[in-house]
Scaffold this active site. Structure first.
Site, PDB file in Angstrom:
ATOM      1  N   SER A   1       3.945 -15.197   5.780  1.00 29.64           N
ATOM      2  CA  SER A   1       2.866 -14.559   5.042  1.00 29.64           C
ATOM      3  C   SER A   1       1.835 -15.614   4.661  1.00 29.64           C
ATOM      4  CB  SER A   1       3.423 -13.895   3.776  1.00 29.64           C
ATOM      5  OG  SER A   1       2.385 -13.594   2.878  1.00 29.64           O
TER       6      SER A   1
ATOM      7  N   CYS B   1      -6.741  -4.998   5.865  1.00 27.60           N
ATOM      8  CA  CYS B   1      -5.434  -5.642   5.755  1.00 27.60           C
ATOM      9  C   CYS B   1      -4.948  -6.304   7.043  1.00 27.60           C
ATOM     10  CB  CYS B   1      -4.423  -4.650   5.197  1.00 27.60           C
ATOM     11  SG  CYS B   1      -4.752  -4.273   3.453  1.00 27.60           S
ATOM     12  N   ASP B   2      -3.778  -6.927   6.922  1.00 29.10           N
ATOM     13  CA  ASP B   2      -3.314  -7.983   7.819  1.00 29.10           C
ATOM     14  C   ASP B   2      -3.488  -7.725   9.315  1.00 29.10           C
ATOM     15  OD1 ASP B   2      -2.336  -8.419   5.224  1.00 29.10           O
ATOM     16  OD2 ASP B   2      -0.706  -9.643   5.970  1.00 29.10           O
TER      17      ASP B   2
END
Length: 565
Positions: free
Chosen positions: A481, A132-133
């Site tokens: 995002s 994830c990010d």
């Protein structure tokens, strides 16, 4: 003791790891033996398995299964695996409240925690498990910083949700808020959307920061070729884990370290892939941070700007098109794009597979989905998927994503509507107080002003849900995002909190955004700006005492990667 030797002049029954040898290593060996590690295991290369498993983050919930396959591969190749974990916050769960201010700072915490553990135990090599990010760039930062043999293995993307015959990522829920507000769906339908939005484990199925960074890890050469886009639920995901476990032991025995992989040429390839696929704007800051930790110094926005004038867009991926990560996987993923882009890339750089990029590309098949990955001579667009803008509002630069901008918004001029927080902007949008043609200015959301540089995910999504995303622009010193689409410019530097011109904008001021000429301009005369500057004071936000204090004090500019100094 036998006189036979293996590798680096070491006796066959002597420990590979130097801190475990001799009398000085006896206590360390004893401590490991207390947990079941045997003499035979302790003579092998000691491989850290950095497992960011958690059942609080969907992109990481399958990592224990991947870790088991990695550990199997390490053992098969003659290594000894030792696992430890780090934090792994989900941006989607942190979004929209105080938690988002911790998402970017978490990157530095994760990188530091890996550095501390690996240096404390002097592991010989490591496998990094993440998806994830901020976790993925943090792990790559740690690998670059530590410069030991390392391979990154991701957990794989999620499958999409299907709603009314169309595939969606989980952010359909946020858009559905707008649909419900406009009376297009009722509460029962809203709840049904919520129940189907995230259909299983994996990193969210759009080309957001998570999947972008996993793709860039492969482009950098730090993951096995062809691995980044394998779905989370695919058996191939476990096969890649086992192969990576075997391979990292080979890298240790060969003495191939992370900085031998993450060279200046590898970073040019990674930037090129980012531009050719229209990845998340957040990846710019992350590549800058990894580059610095690799001992290569600053990676200026000018390099992204230079390459963006050369690299075309070969794959438009969700949210820039309807093609999600499963489509991208079916199209051949990173390898398919690199094979097409090869004439513009550096092929002589090494990968963790032990082959150069050029050797990998020669063996890769052509894409079976030319509708997803276009040929170099027939790109989606001759313009790159990301772009750097400058102007009096962003003298140090701002980052935008032309791949996700509708054509009619590529040159936009309109009156400003200013907000000193994300919450205020969302309230105004949902309250019907934003008109078409407006440039929303969200400020005091940068690394220091936020603090923590939260992403402006919700404002963009509610603009879409309220039917305004095709008629408004949004600019900010915060982030976005990777799932956002529309006309937006983020990372504006210097940020408002540090005296950037963004803090002097007033409602009604005319702002020009011209993507073709890469301009972001405030049309207010200098005399008026000086008058405003004389009375300006930064907005001070209230936040809990703790790590955000450290981050605000030490964070660098977004134009340089927002790293802790």
């Amino acid at each position: 003791m036998s006189d036979s030797k293996e590798g680096n002049g070491r006796h066959a029954n002597q420990q590979f790891n130097p801190i475990l040898r001799g009398d000085s290593g006896a206590l360390k060996r004893a401590l490991y033996k207390s947990m079941g590690h045997t003499d035979a295991q302790l003579r092998r290369p000691q491989i850290a398995v950095v497992n960011t498993w958690t059942n609080a983050t969907p992109g990481h919930v399958n990592l224990n299964a991947v870790a088991e396959s990695v550990i199997r591969g390490i053992a098969e190749a003659g290594g000894n695996a030792m696992s430890f974990g780090t934090i792994a916050p989900c941006d989607g769960i942190a979004e929209g409240h105080l938690g988002m201010r911790y998402a970017l700072p978490a990157r530095d915490v994760i990188a530091a925690s890996i550095e501390v553990m690996v240096r404390a135990h002097r592991f010989d090599g490591m496998i990094l498990l993440g998806s994830c990010d901020k976790i993925v760039p943090a792990q790559l930062m740690a690998a670059a910083r530590l410069d030991i043999p390392a391979i990154f293995v991701n957990g794989g993307p999620m499958y999409p949700a299907n709603y009314r015959g169309k595939d969606w990522d989980g952010n359909i829920v946020v858009e559905a808020i707008g649909w419900k507000r406009r009376g297009e769906i009722d509460e029962a339908e809203f709840r049904r959307i919520e129940d189907i939005a995230e259909p299983g484990p994996g990193s969210c199925t759009m080309y957001g920061t998570a999947n972008t960074m996993c793709a860039l890890a492969e482009a950098l050469g730090m993951s096995l070729p062809g691995s980044a886009m394998i779905p989370a639920v695919s058996p191939q995901r476990l096969e890649i884990g086992e192969a990576s476990g075997r391979r990292v032991v080979e890298l240790v025995r060969q003495g191939v370290t992370a900085r031998q992989i993450m060279t200046a040429g590898a970073f040019r390839n990674a930037i090129s892939l980012l531009l050719a696929t229209g990845g998340s704007t957040n990846a710019v800051m992350h590549l800058q941070a990894i580059h610095r930790d690799a001992g290569l110094g600053a990676l200026p926005l000018a390099e992204f700007d230079r390459l963006s004038r050369v690299i075309p867009l070969l794959a438009a991926l969700y949210p820039a098109s309807e093609h999600d990560m499963i489509d991208f996987f079916e199209a051949g993923g990173v390898l398919a794009v690199e094979k097409e882009l090869a004439p513009l890339l550096q092929g002589d750089v090494l990968t963790v597979a032990g082959r150069t990029k050029a050797e990998v590309w020669r063996q890769a098949p052509a894409t079976p989905r030319p509708d997803v990955v276009h040929a170099l001579h027939k790109p989606v667009s001759t313009a790159a998927g990301l772009s750097v803008v400058h102007g009096n509002l962003a003298p140090l630069g701002g980052v935008t994503k032309p791949a996700a901008i509708p054509a009619h918004l590529l040159c936009f001029s309109g009156p400003a509507q200013t907000f000193d927080s994300e919450d205020a902007a969302v309230e105004a949008i949902l309250g019907g107080r934003v008109r078409p043609g407006t440039v929303l200015v969200l400020r005091y959301e940068g690394p220091k002003g936020g603090p923590g540089m939260p992403e402006m995910f919700r404002p963009m999504k509610v603009l879409e849900g309220m039917g305004l995303s095709d008629a408004c622009a949004l600019i900010t010193d915060g982030r976005f995002s990777g799932s956002n689409r529309g006309l937006f410019v983020g990372h504006i530097s210097p940020e408002a909190y540090e005296g950037g011109l963004l803090g002097l904008v007033r409602d009604g001021d005319e702002i020009l955004i011209d993507i073709a000429t890469r301009k972001l301009e405030l049309h207010v005369n200098e005399q008026e700006l000086e008058r405003r500057r004389s009375t300006w004071k930064p907005v001070e936000k209230v936040f809990p005492r703790g790590f955000l204090d450290i981050y605000r004090d030490r964070a660098g500019s977004a134009a340089d990667g927002a790293m802790l100094a």
